[in-house]
Structure formats: structure tokens, C-alpha cells
Design a protein around this motif. Sequence first.
Motif, PDB file in Angstrom:
ATOM      1  N   GLY A 418       0.776  -1.229   0.000  1.00 47.95           N
ATOM      2  CA  GLY A 418       0.000   0.000   0.000  1.00 47.95           C
ATOM      3  C   GLY A 418       0.805   1.274   0.000  1.00 47.95           C
ATOM      4  N   VAL A 419       2.079   1.213  -0.424  1.00 50.89           N
ATOM      5  CA  VAL A 419       2.904   2.417  -0.524  1.00 50.89           C
ATOM      6  C   VAL A 419       3.225   2.655  -1.996  1.00 50.89           C
ATOM      7  CG1 VAL A 419       5.048   3.567   0.161  1.00 50.89           C
ATOM      8  CG2 VAL A 419       3.918   1.988   1.749  1.00 50.89           C
ATOM      9  N   PRO A 420       2.485   3.525  -2.688  1.00 51.57           N
ATOM     10  CA  PRO A 420       2.769   3.789  -4.100  1.00 51.57           C
ATOM     11  C   PRO A 420       4.157   4.400  -4.251  1.00 51.57           C
ATOM     12  CG  PRO A 420       1.208   5.386  -3.241  1.00 51.57           C
ATOM     13  CD  PRO A 420       1.380   4.354  -2.181  1.00 51.57           C
ATOM     14  N   THR A 421       4.902   3.932  -5.226  1.00 53.82           N
ATOM     15  CA  THR A 421       6.302   4.332  -5.372  1.00 53.82           C
ATOM     16  C   THR A 421       6.518   4.938  -6.752  1.00 53.82           C
ATOM     17  OG1 THR A 421       6.901   2.533  -3.895  1.00 53.82           O
ATOM     18  CG2 THR A 421       8.676   3.519  -5.168  1.00 53.82           C
ATOM     19  N   PHE A 422       7.291   6.019  -6.779  1.00 50.90           N
ATOM     20  CA  PHE A 422       7.465   6.801  -8.004  1.00 50.90           C
ATOM     21  C   PHE A 422       8.940   6.959  -8.328  1.00 50.90           C
ATOM     22  CE2 PHE A 422       3.476   7.856  -6.068  1.00 50.90           C
ATOM     23  CZ  PHE A 422       2.586   7.938  -7.126  1.00 50.90           C
ATOM     24  N   THR A 423       9.190   7.277  -9.605  1.00 50.49           N
ATOM     25  CA  THR A 423      10.566   7.469 -10.050  1.00 50.49           C
ATOM     26  C   THR A 423      11.121   8.802  -9.568  1.00 50.49           C
ATOM     27  OG1 THR A 423      10.070   6.178 -12.031  1.00 50.49           O
ATOM     28  CG2 THR A 423      12.070   7.531 -12.074  1.00 50.49           C
ATOM     29  N   PHE A 424      10.292   9.858  -9.633  1.00 44.94           N
ATOM     30  CA  PHE A 424      10.746  11.196  -9.261  1.00 44.94           C
ATOM     31  C   PHE A 424       9.831  11.796  -8.194  1.00 44.94           C
ATOM     32  CE2 PHE A 424      12.092  10.701 -13.752  1.00 44.94           C
ATOM     33  CZ  PHE A 424      13.473  10.723 -13.540  1.00 44.94           C
ATOM     34  N   PRO A 425      10.378  12.631  -7.319  1.00 39.54           N
ATOM     35  CA  PRO A 425       9.569  13.169  -6.211  1.00 39.54           C
ATOM     36  C   PRO A 425       8.411  14.041  -6.653  1.00 39.54           C
ATOM     37  CG  PRO A 425      11.777  14.163  -6.258  1.00 39.54           C
ATOM     38  CD  PRO A 425      11.801  13.019  -7.201  1.00 39.54           C
ATOM     39  N   GLU A 426       8.584  14.820  -7.758  1.00 36.08           N
ATOM     40  CA  GLU A 426       7.483  15.684  -8.176  1.00 36.08           C
ATOM     41  C   GLU A 426       6.276  14.875  -8.650  1.00 36.08           C
ATOM     42  OE1 GLU A 426      10.476  15.746 -11.674  1.00 36.08           O
ATOM     43  OE2 GLU A 426      10.480  15.500  -9.486  1.00 36.08           O
ATOM     44  N   GLU A 427       6.524  13.637  -9.158  1.00 43.18           N
ATOM     45  CA  GLU A 427       5.408  12.772  -9.535  1.00 43.18           C
ATOM     46  C   GLU A 427       4.607  12.353  -8.308  1.00 43.18           C
ATOM     47  OE1 GLU A 427       7.633  10.669 -13.377  1.00 43.18           O
ATOM     48  OE2 GLU A 427       7.369   9.563 -11.499  1.00 43.18           O
ATOM     49  N   ALA A 428       5.316  12.002  -7.258  1.00 49.89           N
ATOM     50  CA  ALA A 428       4.644  11.602  -6.016  1.00 49.89           C
ATOM     51  C   ALA A 428       3.849  12.760  -5.428  1.00 49.89           C
ATOM     52  CB  ALA A 428       5.676  11.101  -5.011  1.00 49.89           C
ATOM     53  N   ILE A 429       4.427  13.958  -5.454  1.00 52.90           N
ATOM     54  CA  ILE A 429       3.735  15.130  -4.902  1.00 52.90           C
ATOM     55  C   ILE A 429       2.474  15.429  -5.695  1.00 52.90           C
ATOM     56  CG2 ILE A 429       3.904  17.612  -4.530  1.00 52.90           C
ATOM     57  CD1 ILE A 429       5.385  15.925  -2.449  1.00 52.90           C
ATOM     58  N   GLN A 430       2.563  15.320  -7.006  1.00 50.78           N
ATOM     59  CA  GLN A 430       1.382  15.564  -7.833  1.00 50.78           C
ATOM     60  C   GLN A 430       0.264  14.578  -7.486  1.00 50.78           C
ATOM     61  OE1 GLN A 430       0.328  13.528 -10.907  1.00 50.78           O
ATOM     62  NE2 GLN A 430      -1.519  14.757 -10.614  1.00 50.78           N
ATOM     63  N   GLY A 431       0.623  13.324  -7.260  1.00 50.60           N
ATOM     64  CA  GLY A 431      -0.374  12.335  -6.870  1.00 50.60           C
ATOM     65  C   GLY A 431      -0.979  12.632  -5.514  1.00 50.60           C
ATOM     66  N   LEU A 432      -0.158  13.025  -4.543  1.00 46.26           N
ATOM     67  CA  LEU A 432      -0.668  13.371  -3.215  1.00 46.26           C
ATOM     68  C   LEU A 432      -1.559  14.615  -3.279  1.00 46.26           C
ATOM     69  CD1 LEU A 432       2.586  12.685  -1.185  1.00 46.26           C
ATOM     70  CD2 LEU A 432       0.419  11.465  -0.912  1.00 46.26           C
ATOM     71  N   ALA A 433      -1.211  15.552  -4.152  1.00 45.19           N
ATOM     72  CA  ALA A 433      -2.045  16.741  -4.306  1.00 45.19           C
ATOM     73  C   ALA A 433      -3.428  16.371  -4.829  1.00 45.19           C
ATOM     74  CB  ALA A 433      -1.368  17.736  -5.255  1.00 45.19           C
ATOM     75  N   SER A 434      -3.506  15.345  -5.679  1.00 45.48           N
ATOM     76  CA  SER A 434      -4.806  14.883  -6.160  1.00 45.48           C
ATOM     77  C   SER A 434      -5.659  14.367  -5.010  1.00 45.48           C
ATOM     78  CB  SER A 434      -4.621  13.781  -7.209  1.00 45.48           C
ATOM     79  OG  SER A 434      -3.973  14.279  -8.350  1.00 45.48           O
ATOM     80  N   LEU A 435      -5.013  13.678  -4.065  1.00 44.03           N
ATOM     81  CA  LEU A 435      -5.741  13.232  -2.875  1.00 44.03           C
ATOM     82  C   LEU A 435      -6.321  14.417  -2.114  1.00 44.03           C
ATOM     83  CD1 LEU A 435      -3.627  10.412  -1.163  1.00 44.03           C
ATOM     84  CD2 LEU A 435      -5.751  10.167  -2.446  1.00 44.03           C
ATOM     85  N   GLN A 436      -5.530  15.475  -1.991  1.00 43.59           N
ATOM     86  CA  GLN A 436      -5.998  16.659  -1.266  1.00 43.59           C
ATOM     87  C   GLN A 436      -7.164  17.333  -1.997  1.00 43.59           C
ATOM     88  OE1 GLN A 436      -6.116  18.014   1.401  1.00 43.59           O
ATOM     89  NE2 GLN A 436      -6.329  20.223   1.203  1.00 43.59           N
ATOM     90  N   GLN A 437      -7.081  17.409  -3.321  1.00 42.16           N
ATOM     91  CA  GLN A 437      -8.190  17.992  -4.086  1.00 42.16           C
ATOM     92  C   GLN A 437      -9.470  17.201  -3.865  1.00 42.16           C
ATOM     93  OE1 GLN A 437      -7.216  18.655  -8.262  1.00 42.16           O
ATOM     94  NE2 GLN A 437      -5.090  19.035  -7.704  1.00 42.16           N
ATOM     95  N   TYR A 438      -9.333  15.886  -3.839  1.00 41.63           N
ATOM     96  CA  TYR A 438     -10.525  15.052  -3.630  1.00 41.63           C
ATOM     97  C   TYR A 438     -11.067  15.220  -2.211  1.00 41.63           C
ATOM     98  CZ  TYR A 438     -13.654  11.030  -3.817  1.00 41.63           C
ATOM     99  OH  TYR A 438     -14.761  10.223  -3.781  1.00 41.63           O
ATOM    100  N   ASN A 439     -10.162  15.402  -1.258  1.00 39.62           N
ATOM    101  CA  ASN A 439     -10.598  15.642   0.118  1.00 39.62           C
ATOM    102  C   ASN A 439     -11.395  16.936   0.212  1.00 39.62           C
ATOM    103  OD1 ASN A 439     -10.461  15.451   3.147  1.00 39.62           O
ATOM    104  ND2 ASN A 439      -9.237  17.296   2.864  1.00 39.62           N
ATOM    105  N   ILE A 440     -10.928  17.977  -0.486  1.00 38.79           N
ATOM    106  CA  ILE A 440     -11.652  19.257  -0.483  1.00 38.79           C
ATOM    107  C   ILE A 440     -13.036  19.075  -1.096  1.00 38.79           C
ATOM    108  CG2 ILE A 440     -11.665  21.584  -1.477  1.00 38.79           C
ATOM    109  CD1 ILE A 440      -8.597  21.539  -1.263  1.00 38.79           C
TER     110      ILE A 440
END
Length: 593
Positions: A418-440
Motif C-alpha cells: 500500500g505504498v505507491p512508489t514513483f521514479t521522481f519526487p514531483e510525480e509523487a507530490i502531484q499524486g498526493l495533491a490529487s488526494l488533497q483535491q478530492y478531500n476538499i
Amino acid sequence: MIGASNRPGAVGAGLFRNLLAAGYRGVVYPVNPAWKSVSGVRCYSRVSDLPEAPELAIVIVPAHKVERVVDQLGRRGTRGVVVISAGFREIGAEGAILEDRLIRTVRRHRMSIVGPNCFGVLNTDPTVGLNATFSEQLPPRGNIAFVSQSGALCAGILQYGIAERIGFSRFVSMGNRAGVDENDLLLSLKDDEATKVVLLYVESLADGRRFLETAREVTDTKPVLVIKSGRTPAGERAALSHTGSLAHSGQDRLYDALFAQSGVQRAETIGELFRSAKIFATDARLAGPRLAILTNSGGPGIVAADACARNHLELPVPAARIQRSLAPHLSPSASLANPLDMTADARPEQYRRALRSLLSSPQIDGALVIATPTGPLTGPAAAVAISEGRGLSKKPVAACLFGLTDLSHEVGYLEERGVPTFTFPEEAIQGLASLQQYNIWRARRRTKVRRFVVDSRRARALVRSSLRRGETVLPEYVARTLLEAYGIGFPGHARARSRPEALRLATKVGYPAVLKVASRDISHKTDVGGVALHLADAEGLGRAWDRMQRSITANAPKARIEGFEIEREISGGKEVLIGIQRDRNFGPILVFG
């Protein structure tokens, strides 16, 4: 499957093999008069020869034969059909005629149709095992549903899913959407327990108004991500020739508004679409915008911090309590800020302890862990430390592993836990930001729809009267009356035709007042001196009346004057613009600002 074949390279040959290889749990009947058997399965010459009515038919025959085949299926009692064949609306007028005939036949038999001009459908449920697509390779089973207008894109996405270990629950290529469209599929997937997130690729929307209502219903329970092509004129032209869709690149802001108001997240690229889906597939939820970045390398941590700023995520400094508890266990050169940089000599135990401490803080809503295997921190040790540091925390954690060696095993280990893993950090941040948008979106305030009492008879009479006069634009005073019929209020007002009448009516309307000319021939009243503001009393109104008469006589001598509107002047509030248009796809559209 009508059009099944043994001919090497034929679509009907490959697709029938795929049906068998996927382990379909039902019975498969090939139909083709050219063969006695296909891939070792007895083949039937005609639909009428089948021993039973198939529940689902896959059709791969030339376009001009499709309608006749579907009619035969409908007569046998088949209610579902997937038309792979191309050569319909996407090729122009001749193909559109064939598609219209097909639609009439489908409706006459009350059938559901996917396609035509599609890649097929895929259901990874082990109790079904349906691969009615061109793809010989199957992605892993997962909880992501993918719905697309583009067939070729589907082929690429399946290969991408296999390479990136992205699992799918359902996979549907809609093609020309002669029957089943994205709205039907959204409603179906809403109640599909195997699906946690829905991805859409669309070039246009079949019914924009219905999409708004349907997507709002779906996004209350599960996230929907979309990539809408045709943003540019070049993209729009390509979309039109591709699936016969009517893209509206000139209305792209309208699509943005539609997606935002329905809770659908729009991705700019296919990569962004799947990065977000990868995080949503873990079923994690981000309760707020506050992230912690844990790293053993300063550079990637800075890149991640910049990405947080671009995506409106916050990086709170760890609480003093957490800093005091971690300091004795980290290198003296470690930075206890956010990003928390443990430096290159960080050990697995330090990762484990630091991540556990950060996730325990009520100031942190989620975390990104960046690990560059070096020295005592091997790839496998980093993966285990991240997984154990996360522990039983419900907060989302994403990882980014850097290394000169192949880390695919470690990536697989983390993602299985359950830990999604990415090649670059900005990709991971973009994915986490999507979670925040959905939370809003899910936490948004629900407002009640306000219902207005409408005087329909009065409204129709006003419009008919204007049409009889040949008017295409309503004068302000008529438009105001029309809006009043729809329950929209205005300050007190009256119309005068003489100076004495104006003075008398102004007393009833009240001061301060506004004076405006009323004429169907004057659209821009200010340009001819036809507006006077801030009239505090009768004396001011009288002077304004005299000035306005002289100005209109000089600037609009031929205008037909129907009187002068006296309105109560109001103060405070906000001055806004409201515009309304009716779109054939989206229905009524309100522009406000």
C-alpha cells in the motif's frame, strides 16, 4: 464472436484466442461461415445456427455487414453487443449513414451496444475472466477502471499498466459511442465493489448535462479522473476525424468548470492521470494539505518541496517534541526541518523511527519518503524500513527510490503493502495533491437548491410580444420584467414620459435615484448621455432630466424614446456580471464574475 478466424494476423483470430486465453468462465461460440472450427472450438456459419442465444456478442465483420449481423442477434434474443469494426461515423458521411442504421436496429431490439470502432472490453474479475480486446497480454488485476474513446490509446495503456504494475478492474473502449457512453459506464462503476477509482479519456462528452449530474453522484463515493483532449485547434481537428466526436476546444474553460463542479479531476497528461490513479488505488485519503518529506538526500528533497508549493501543499516544521525525540538518533548534520534530511549516512532504523514519529503528529496529514540506497541503506532495507515505519497508520505515504541498480523488486514490495512508489519526487507530490483535491471536494459544503416561483405565462407573453416585433435583443426594462417573472428582485422602479411625471414617481420610488432613458434603439445608454446617477432630491432629478433631453437630442436624434426609467439607487454589495447561454450539449450555462 462473429468474425472469429484462423487466418494469421486477422483481428478475429487474435481476439478469439484472447477470449480463450483469459480463462473466460462462460461458453464461447465462434461464428464464421469460412471455418469449421476456430482455435479448436466448433465454429458456426450463422447466428441462427447457434445452440442458444448469446448474452453478449463480439462483432468483427466489415462495416456494411454489421447492421445485418446485429439484427440477427437481436432476433435471437441477444441484448449486449460489442462492435469492434471500424468504418462508421469516424470516416465521414457514408459511415455516419451506416452508424445511424445500426443505432436504429439496436434500439428496435432494445439492445446495449459498445462501439463501433472500439478496442473492446476487459473484465479482470476471476469469476468472469473476459478479455474481448486486441491485447494478448493482460495487466494485473486491480481496482482501477479505465474508460476510453480511443482504441489505440487503450492498447498503449494496457502495456503501460503491465510495465508499471498498475492493476485494472474494468477496461472499456467506447469507440463512437453509438449506445453505451461514459455516463452509462460511470453509473455502472459507481456501484462496482471491485473499482476504487475511475479513469476517463474523452475527446468530447456525449451529454454534458447528464455528465454533470452523474459525475456528482459518483464522486461522492469514489474519485473520477479525466483527461480531455482537444484543448487546441489542432487537437480538436484530430478528435473530430478520430471517433467522429464533436470536440469544443474553444469551450475548454467550460469543460474545466464542468469537471470542477462535478468533482472530477482533470489531468493534463496520461502520465499525470496514472500517477494520481496509483495513489487513489491504495484507497488512502489525505485529511489535509500538510505533508512531511523524509529524505537522505538534499537535492530530491528540495525538488519535492518546490513541487509542494506548486501544488498548494504545506510543509509544516515538525513539532519541538518530535525534533527532540529524533535528534539523538540522527546525524549531527541532519536537518530537522521539513524536508527532514537525515543525510547520506542514514540507516534503515533511522528511516523507520523518523517516519513513525512524523506520522504520529497531528500536524502531519501524509508523507513522502525519498530514499537513495547508499552505504548501510540498501534497496531492500530501505523498502522494509519504509513499510515498517508506516506501520498501521491510515495516513497516505508515497515513496521515491533512487538508485543505480534495478529497484523493481523493492518497488513491488512497497506497492504490495500500500505504498505507491514513483521514479521522481514531483510525480509523487502531484499524486498526493490529487488526494488533497478530492478531500476538499468531499468535504465541501452542500447547499440547498433554491427554487424560484416562476410566472411562466407572463414570461412567455413578454418573449412572444418581442418576437412579433422582430426584436432580437430585449431592452433593459423588458429584460427586467422578464427576470421578475422568474422571481429575481429589483430595486423600486417606474417609467415616466414627462418631467412632472418623473418628479412625482421619484417620490414614490425614493431617493437617491437613478434616471435612465428607455429606448429600443439605444443599447449603450451611457454613450448618449442616457444615464444619471446619485440623484439625491427632486432638484437634482430635474436638472438631470433637462441635461438628458439635450444630450439624447444631440447624440441620438432618431431614437424612439419610450420614456425614462426612474430606479432606486442602492449602495454596498458587489457589482457582478451574469451571462447566460444555452449549449446544445451542456444545456443552460451561467457565466458569473
